[in-house]
Motif scaffolding. Structure first.
Motif, PDB file in Angstrom:
ATOM      1  N   GLY A  92     -21.184 -30.498  10.554  1.00  0.00           N
ATOM      2  CA  GLY A  92     -21.189 -31.807  11.194  1.00  0.00           C
ATOM      3  C   GLY A  92     -20.802 -32.909  10.230  1.00  0.00           C
ATOM      4  N   GLN A  93     -20.225 -33.966  10.792  1.00  0.00           N
ATOM      5  CA  GLN A  93     -19.757 -35.078   9.987  1.00  0.00           C
ATOM      6  C   GLN A  93     -20.632 -36.322  10.113  1.00  0.00           C
ATOM      7  OE1 GLN A  93     -17.144 -34.875   7.896  1.00  0.00           O
ATOM      8  NE2 GLN A  93     -16.896 -32.715   8.462  1.00  0.00           N
ATOM      9  N   GLY A  94     -21.373 -36.416  11.201  1.00  0.00           N
ATOM     10  CA  GLY A  94     -22.174 -37.619  11.419  1.00  0.00           C
ATOM     11  C   GLY A  94     -23.388 -37.682  10.507  1.00  0.00           C
ATOM     12  N   LYS A  95     -23.985 -38.869  10.476  1.00  0.00           N
ATOM     13  CA  LYS A  95     -25.205 -39.078   9.695  1.00  0.00           C
ATOM     14  C   LYS A  95     -26.254 -39.701  10.598  1.00  0.00           C
ATOM     15  CE  LYS A  95     -27.181 -41.354   5.650  1.00  0.00           C
ATOM     16  NZ  LYS A  95     -28.408 -41.647   6.398  1.00  0.00           N
ATOM     17  N   THR A  96     -27.342 -38.988  10.801  1.00  0.00           N
ATOM     18  CA  THR A  96     -28.462 -39.491  11.586  1.00  0.00           C
ATOM     19  C   THR A  96     -29.752 -39.196  10.839  1.00  0.00           C
ATOM     20  OG1 THR A  96     -28.745 -37.412  12.811  1.00  0.00           O
ATOM     21  CG2 THR A  96     -27.208 -39.041  13.748  1.00  0.00           C
ATOM     22  N   ASP A  97     -30.818 -39.861  11.253  1.00  0.00           N
ATOM     23  CA  ASP A  97     -32.117 -39.603  10.627  1.00  0.00           C
ATOM     24  C   ASP A  97     -32.557 -38.160  10.862  1.00  0.00           C
ATOM     25  OD1 ASP A  97     -32.107 -42.206   9.831  1.00  0.00           O
ATOM     26  OD2 ASP A  97     -33.470 -42.923  11.406  1.00  0.00           O
ATOM     27  N   ALA A  98     -32.272 -37.637  12.056  1.00  0.00           N
ATOM     28  CA  ALA A  98     -32.653 -36.258  12.354  1.00  0.00           C
ATOM     29  C   ALA A  98     -31.895 -35.281  11.457  1.00  0.00           C
ATOM     30  CB  ALA A  98     -32.390 -35.954  13.822  1.00  0.00           C
ATOM     31  N   ARG A  99     -30.609 -35.536  11.240  1.00  0.00           N
ATOM     32  CA  ARG A  99     -29.818 -34.667  10.361  1.00  0.00           C
ATOM     33  C   ARG A  99     -30.352 -34.716   8.936  1.00  0.00           C
ATOM     34  NH1 ARG A  99     -24.635 -32.491   9.432  1.00  0.00           N
ATOM     35  NH2 ARG A  99     -23.830 -32.926   7.347  1.00  0.00           N
ATOM     36  N   ASP A 100     -30.661 -35.911   8.444  1.00  0.00           N
ATOM     37  CA  ASP A 100     -31.193 -36.038   7.084  1.00  0.00           C
ATOM     38  C   ASP A 100     -32.548 -35.332   6.961  1.00  0.00           C
ATOM     39  OD1 ASP A 100     -29.005 -37.467   6.311  1.00  0.00           O
ATOM     40  OD2 ASP A 100     -29.949 -39.437   6.523  1.00  0.00           O
ATOM     41  N   ALA A 101     -33.383 -35.448   8.001  1.00  0.00           N
ATOM     42  CA  ALA A 101     -34.680 -34.773   7.973  1.00  0.00           C
ATOM     43  C   ALA A 101     -34.505 -33.253   7.931  1.00  0.00           C
ATOM     44  CB  ALA A 101     -35.507 -35.183   9.186  1.00  0.00           C
ATOM     45  N   ARG A 102     -33.503 -32.753   8.648  1.00  0.00           N
ATOM     46  CA  ARG A 102     -33.239 -31.307   8.611  1.00  0.00           C
ATOM     47  C   ARG A 102     -32.795 -30.877   7.222  1.00  0.00           C
ATOM     48  NH1 ARG A 102     -31.793 -26.635  10.997  1.00  0.00           N
ATOM     49  NH2 ARG A 102     -32.527 -27.261  13.049  1.00  0.00           N
ATOM     50  N   VAL A 103     -31.923 -31.669   6.611  1.00  0.00           N
ATOM     51  CA  VAL A 103     -31.467 -31.330   5.256  1.00  0.00           C
ATOM     52  C   VAL A 103     -32.646 -31.326   4.288  1.00  0.00           C
ATOM     53  CG1 VAL A 103     -30.040 -32.096   3.324  1.00  0.00           C
ATOM     54  CG2 VAL A 103     -29.145 -32.219   5.657  1.00  0.00           C
ATOM     55  N   ILE A 104     -33.532 -32.312   4.405  1.00  0.00           N
ATOM     56  CA  ILE A 104     -34.696 -32.383   3.516  1.00  0.00           C
ATOM     57  C   ILE A 104     -35.588 -31.155   3.697  1.00  0.00           C
ATOM     58  CG2 ILE A 104     -36.811 -33.674   3.044  1.00  0.00           C
ATOM     59  CD1 ILE A 104     -35.254 -36.223   3.818  1.00  0.00           C
ATOM     60  N   ALA A 105     -35.857 -30.796   4.958  1.00  0.00           N
ATOM     61  CA  ALA A 105     -36.714 -29.640   5.226  1.00  0.00           C
ATOM     62  C   ALA A 105     -36.066 -28.344   4.747  1.00  0.00           C
ATOM     63  CB  ALA A 105     -37.032 -29.565   6.714  1.00  0.00           C
ATOM     64  N   ASP A 106     -34.778 -28.202   4.976  1.00  0.00           N
ATOM     65  CA  ASP A 106     -34.093 -26.973   4.598  1.00  0.00           C
ATOM     66  C   ASP A 106     -33.999 -26.838   3.086  1.00  0.00           C
ATOM     67  OD1 ASP A 106     -32.900 -24.585   5.532  1.00  0.00           O
ATOM     68  OD2 ASP A 106     -30.916 -25.378   5.064  1.00  0.00           O
TER      69      ASP A 106
END
Length: 398
Positions: free
Chosen positions: A97-111
């Motif tokens: 994915g190319q977009g940036k959202t809070d949910a995406r950032d939270a997933r990256v942090i958790a992963d």
């Protein structure tokens, strides 16, 4: 033991929390307000999802906006780890994915928390460290504001009376006191050196005669009044008073920092190292969180402070050392500044510095090498809870 990971993208008014299991599947994704009831409900829901499994909370900030969340998690005995924002941004490029959202950032942090084992734990600061952080941050702001005001004052004075601007050191109280009474060349010439010296002496200015001589000599070199001189002189007076007021606030803040720093259990040990006073000692405590529990070795502390080079080896190239890109800049300032000062007062530091200079190191390189050595010394002193003893070097004693 099975575990789940709760990654939280922290914000000012809201946080976004996303929970992953050991397989990387999403168990929960929610945006919550930065408010205690909402955060407690989130905590309860995550613990219910855990169903006996351990929970690791990963955050991209260690204070400020998520302070309430951190306090709640600590009070409930939760495990917290920190992922720097720059690490999250770089890791995001490897996710779909190319977009940036809070949910995406939270997933990256958790992963990232799920896969990595080198993340630092978040430890809550004690009241002393929090107070020192507030005071030192306040001092940094005041010093920066004073520097900006002095620069504006220099610019104004140069536009009206360049000879006086060159003659005065506007960082000294004597020069500022002079500008509160006299701003223009004509005013200084009318007063004369003798009366100006008396005026400065009555205001307890050190070196009043030498300062008056510089001012009068500067006034004798300029007999032309520039356009708008009266208005500029009034603005010079305004900026001068602002600088003096800021200096007074900085002095008051320094006294508060000194009083709070001396109450800390490590104050005596830290200040025993030559070159570290109350302000630098307070900044050291703030940077490390009040203790060295997060630094298992002096090498970890040196890397965090940015006083050790980072290798950039590739292929047949080895020993390619460069300045690190990520480090705590205020902590680096503590070690660098204290090392610079210690050269003048500690014979051991002076001997080490002279040896590095004899090896062909530049001044900055020699001071950085000394700062790196002092990291080892301070780490050992704090570990052993003993003070530094200034002793002459063996060679000098012999």
């Amino acid at each position: 033991m099975s575990r789940i990971w709760a990654g939280t993208d922290c914000g000012k008014t809201h946080h976004h929390c996303l929970v992953l299991d050991s397989e990387g599947d999403t168990l929960l994704s929610r945006r919550v307000a930065n408010d205690e009831p909402e955060l407690l409900k989130l905590l309860g829901d995550v613990l219910d999802l855990a169903d006996g499994r351990a929970v690791t909370w990963a955050l991209d900030m260690t204070g400020g906006e998520p302070a309430l969340l951190i306090a709640l998690l600590v009070n409930h005995g939760q495990e917290l780890v920190y992922i720097p924002g720059i690490a999250v941004n770089r890791a995001s490029d490897s996710y779909r994915g190319q977009g940036k959202t809070d949910a995406r950032d939270a997933r990256v942090i958790a992963d990232q928390a799920r896969m990595r084992r080198d993340l630092l734990p978040i430890r809550p600061d004690d009241d002393a460290t929090v107070e020192l952080r507030l005071l030192t941050d306040r001092r940094v702001d005041l010093v920066a504001e004073r520097t900006r005001t002095i620069n504006r004052l220099r610019s104004l004075l140069t536009s009206m009376f360049p000879a006086l601007e060159r003659a005065l050191d506007l960082g000294t109280s004597g020069a500022l006191m002079l500008l509160t009474g006299y701003q223009t060349p004509a005013a200084i010439r009318r007063t004369g050196q003798r009366r100006l010296t008396t005026w400065l002496r009555n205001r307890k200015v050190r070196g009043s005669e030498a300062l008056a001589t510089k001012a009068v000599e500067a006034a004798e070199r300029q007999h032309t009044a520039v356009a708008g001189e009266t208005a500029i002189a009034k603005m010079v007076l305004t900026f001068t008073k602002e600088v003096m007021a800021l200096s007074e606030k900085i002095s008051e803040t320094d006294k508060l920092i000194e009083g709070r720093f001396r109450e800390h259990e490590l104050a005596e040990v830290i200040q025993s190292l030559p070159g570290i006073g109350t302000v630098l000692g307070a900044e050291f405590l703030v940077a490390v969180g009040g203790s060295l529990d997060a630094f298992a070795s002096p090498d970890r502390l040196a890397a965090f402070a940015g006083v050790t080079p980072a290798p950039r080896d590739s292929g047949k190239i080895s020993g390619n050392l460069h300045r690190p890109q990520r480090y705590h800049r205020r902590l680096q300032r503590v070690f660098y500044t204290s090392a610079l000062v210690s050269v003048q007062f500690d014979p051991n530091s002076r001997q080490f510095y002279d040896r590095k200079r004899a090896e062909g190191k530049r001044h900055t390189q020699a001071v950085l090498a000394l700062a790196r050595r002092r990291v080892n010394v301070l780490w050992a002193l704090i570990r052993d809870r003993r003070c530094y003893q200034v002793a002459l070097p063996v060679a000098a004693t012999a």
